[in-house]
Scaffold this motif. Structure first.
Motif, PDB file in Angstrom:
ATOM      1  N   LEU A  92      85.599  24.718  38.444  1.00 53.44           N
ATOM      2  CA  LEU A  92      84.398  25.443  38.058  1.00 53.44           C
ATOM      3  C   LEU A  92      83.828  24.843  36.785  1.00 53.44           C
ATOM      4  O   LEU A  92      84.550  24.306  35.956  1.00 53.44           O
ATOM      5  N   VAL A  93      82.517  24.930  36.648  1.00 58.95           N
ATOM      6  CA  VAL A  93      81.824  24.417  35.470  1.00 58.95           C
ATOM      7  C   VAL A  93      81.159  25.590  34.763  1.00 58.95           C
ATOM      8  O   VAL A  93      80.461  26.383  35.404  1.00 58.95           O
ATOM      9  N   PRO A  94      81.370  25.740  33.449  1.00 63.28           N
ATOM     10  CA  PRO A  94      80.711  26.834  32.741  1.00 63.28           C
ATOM     11  C   PRO A  94      79.210  26.620  32.681  1.00 63.28           C
ATOM     12  O   PRO A  94      78.752  25.468  32.731  1.00 63.28           O
ATOM     13  N   PRO A  95      78.434  27.701  32.603  1.00 62.02           N
ATOM     14  CA  PRO A  95      78.844  29.104  32.507  1.00 62.02           C
ATOM     15  C   PRO A  95      79.357  29.634  33.842  1.00 62.02           C
ATOM     16  O   PRO A  95      78.939  29.178  34.908  1.00 62.02           O
ATOM     17  N   TYR A  96      80.249  30.622  33.764  1.00 63.26           N
ATOM     18  CA  TYR A  96      80.858  31.211  34.942  1.00 63.26           C
ATOM     19  C   TYR A  96      80.065  32.465  35.321  1.00 63.26           C
ATOM     20  O   TYR A  96      80.053  33.449  34.576  1.00 63.26           O
ATOM     21  N   THR A  97      79.410  32.414  36.474  1.00 60.86           N
ATOM     22  CA  THR A  97      78.595  33.534  36.944  1.00 60.86           C
ATOM     23  C   THR A  97      79.388  34.313  37.982  1.00 60.86           C
ATOM     24  O   THR A  97      79.695  33.784  39.059  1.00 60.86           O
ATOM     25  N   VAL A  98      79.701  35.550  37.649  1.00 63.68           N
ATOM     26  CA  VAL A  98      80.492  36.413  38.528  1.00 63.68           C
ATOM     27  C   VAL A  98      79.558  37.442  39.147  1.00 63.68           C
ATOM     28  O   VAL A  98      78.863  38.170  38.425  1.00 63.68           O
ATOM     29  N   LEU A  99      79.531  37.499  40.476  1.00 61.69           N
ATOM     30  CA  LEU A  99      78.764  38.508  41.205  1.00 61.69           C
ATOM     31  C   LEU A  99      79.738  39.477  41.850  1.00 61.69           C
ATOM     32  O   LEU A  99      80.673  39.046  42.536  1.00 61.69           O
ATOM     33  N   ALA A 100      79.520  40.760  41.621  1.00 62.55           N
ATOM     34  CA  ALA A 100      80.405  41.784  42.176  1.00 62.55           C
ATOM     35  C   ALA A 100      79.553  42.835  42.864  1.00 62.55           C
ATOM     36  O   ALA A 100      78.690  43.465  42.227  1.00 62.55           O
ATOM     37  N   VAL A 101      79.770  43.024  44.170  1.00 56.95           N
ATOM     38  CA  VAL A 101      79.026  44.011  44.944  1.00 56.95           C
ATOM     39  C   VAL A 101      79.716  45.366  44.810  1.00 56.95           C
ATOM     40  O   VAL A 101      80.940  45.474  44.914  1.00 56.95           O
ATOM     41  N   GLY A 102      78.928  46.390  44.547  1.00 54.63           N
ATOM     42  CA  GLY A 102      79.443  47.746  44.389  1.00 54.63           C
ATOM     43  C   GLY A 102      78.341  48.641  43.864  1.00 54.63           C
ATOM     44  O   GLY A 102      77.163  48.253  43.808  1.00 54.63           O
ATOM     45  N   ASP A 103      78.712  49.836  43.478  1.00 51.69           N
ATOM     46  CA  ASP A 103      77.765  50.756  42.851  1.00 51.69           C
ATOM     47  C   ASP A 103      77.450  50.230  41.462  1.00 51.69           C
ATOM     48  O   ASP A 103      78.232  50.405  40.526  1.00 51.69           O
ATOM     49  N   GLY A 104      76.303  49.561  41.318  1.00 49.85           N
ATOM     50  CA  GLY A 104      75.975  48.827  40.102  1.00 49.85           C
ATOM     51  C   GLY A 104      76.203  49.568  38.801  1.00 49.85           C
ATOM     52  O   GLY A 104      77.046  49.166  37.983  1.00 49.85           O
ATOM     53  N   PRO A 105      75.469  50.667  38.527  1.00 48.94           N
ATOM     54  CA  PRO A 105      75.646  51.364  37.243  1.00 48.94           C
ATOM     55  C   PRO A 105      77.061  51.875  37.024  1.00 48.94           C
ATOM     56  O   PRO A 105      77.634  51.727  35.942  1.00 48.94           O
ATOM     57  N   ALA A 106      77.641  52.487  38.070  1.00 46.92           N
ATOM     58  CA  ALA A 106      79.000  53.011  37.920  1.00 46.92           C
ATOM     59  C   ALA A 106      80.001  51.878  37.715  1.00 46.92           C
ATOM     60  O   ALA A 106      80.919  51.982  36.892  1.00 46.92           O
ATOM     61  N   LEU A 107      79.843  50.777  38.461  1.00 45.08           N
ATOM     62  CA  LEU A 107      80.746  49.640  38.325  1.00 45.08           C
ATOM     63  C   LEU A 107      80.651  49.042  36.931  1.00 45.08           C
ATOM     64  O   LEU A 107      81.670  48.688  36.315  1.00 45.08           O
TER      65      LEU A 107
END
Length: 277
Positions: free
Chosen positions: A208-223
């Motif tokens: 991986l090359v920085p910056p590290y972009t993490v995408l997480a699917v879920g209830d956005g505000p609560a997550l």
């Protein structure tokens, strides 16, 4: 009067006359040394100019050959790139066909949760609301001798994001309710591994090359709230405060995550029948 007449008739000393005659007899041209040096320099410059001219002529002759070889190399690279792209497209088509056939087989056998299984296993692409987290090295992180922030060896506490930092971030997102996660476009599954190899962070053996972009699917505000208040979220905040690691967390209405490149199970076997032994 005889003395004056002698001086007028013999203006040069006899010794000078003898020296001039001797030099003439030895073949000396009588030129000053400085003039001879200038002539030698001129001859050297002429020779140097001749060498440069010959070299330029040879380069001009060989230039078309070099240009042709360069064009042939570029054409080969383009051809191989096109072939690799075609193979990648073929792999995607075959993977989609396999997924369709698997889902059809599961439906025929009475399995009505094939899509959910594929989603949880990471074998199908997904989309939905969630959070986007960008983690990057500090601005003055571990500068090497050549000024390259990635040039320093090892993952010392110099503002560089380490593999165990990303492990804690990902585990914190799973624990906070994420349903699907990817890093720099690479989908994570239950079999994914985040580790270090030299100065690089690897996910499933891919650097991986920085910056590290993490995408997480879920209830956005609560997550987002649960992650920031979790131990791993506080750990990431401490990295930002103590080492200058840059982070940015935001919610998104629709994130799109690709399917995992491959999900291979080598050991686990499904249980056949209703009973267990």
């Amino acid at each position: 009067m005889s003395l004056l007449t002698n001086v007028m008739d013999h203006s040069l000393d006899d010794g000078y006359a003898e020296a001039a005659a001797r030099k003439k007899a030895d073949g000396d041209d009588g030129l000053p040394k400085t003039l001879r040096a200038k002539l030698g320099l001129a001859v050297g410059l002429v020779l140097a100019a001749l060498v440069v001219t010959v070299g330029a002529a040879q380069a001009r002759v060989s230039a078309p050959v070099v240009a042709k070889e360069r064009e042939e190399l570029i054409d080969r690279i383009d051809a191989e790139t096109d072939a690799a792209d075609a193979l990648e497209d073929q792999v995607d088509e075959l993977r989609a066909d396999v997924d369709a056939r698997r889902q059809e087989a599961l439906r025929d056998s009475g399995g009505d949760s094939s899509h959910l299984v594929g989603l949880l296993a990471g074998s199908v692409p997904v989309h939905g609301p969630g959070v986007r987290l960008v983690v990057n090295d500090a601005k003055d992180a571990g500068t090497g001798a050549d000024g390259d922030p990635r040039g320093a060896s090892g993952f010392s506490d110099t503002g560089r994001v380490r593999d165990r930092d990303m492990q804690r971030v990902i585990n914190g997102l799973w624990e906070s309710g994420a349903e699907a996660i990817s890093i720099n476009g690479q989908r994570l599954t239950a079999l994914s591994a985040i580790r270090a190899a030299g100065d690089a962070i690897l996910v499933d053996n891919k650097p991986l090359v920085p910056p590290y972009t993490v995408l997480a699917v879920g209830d956005g505000p609560a997550l987002s709230d649960r992650f920031q208040n979790s131990a791993d979220g506080l750990y990431l905040h401490a990295l930002q405060e103590n080492y200058g690691i840059r982070t940015a967390l935001s919610t998104a209405e629709d994130l799109r995550l690709p399917a995992a490149p491959r999900v291979i199970v080598r050991t686990a076997q499904p249980i056949t029948g209703k009973g267990t032994s």
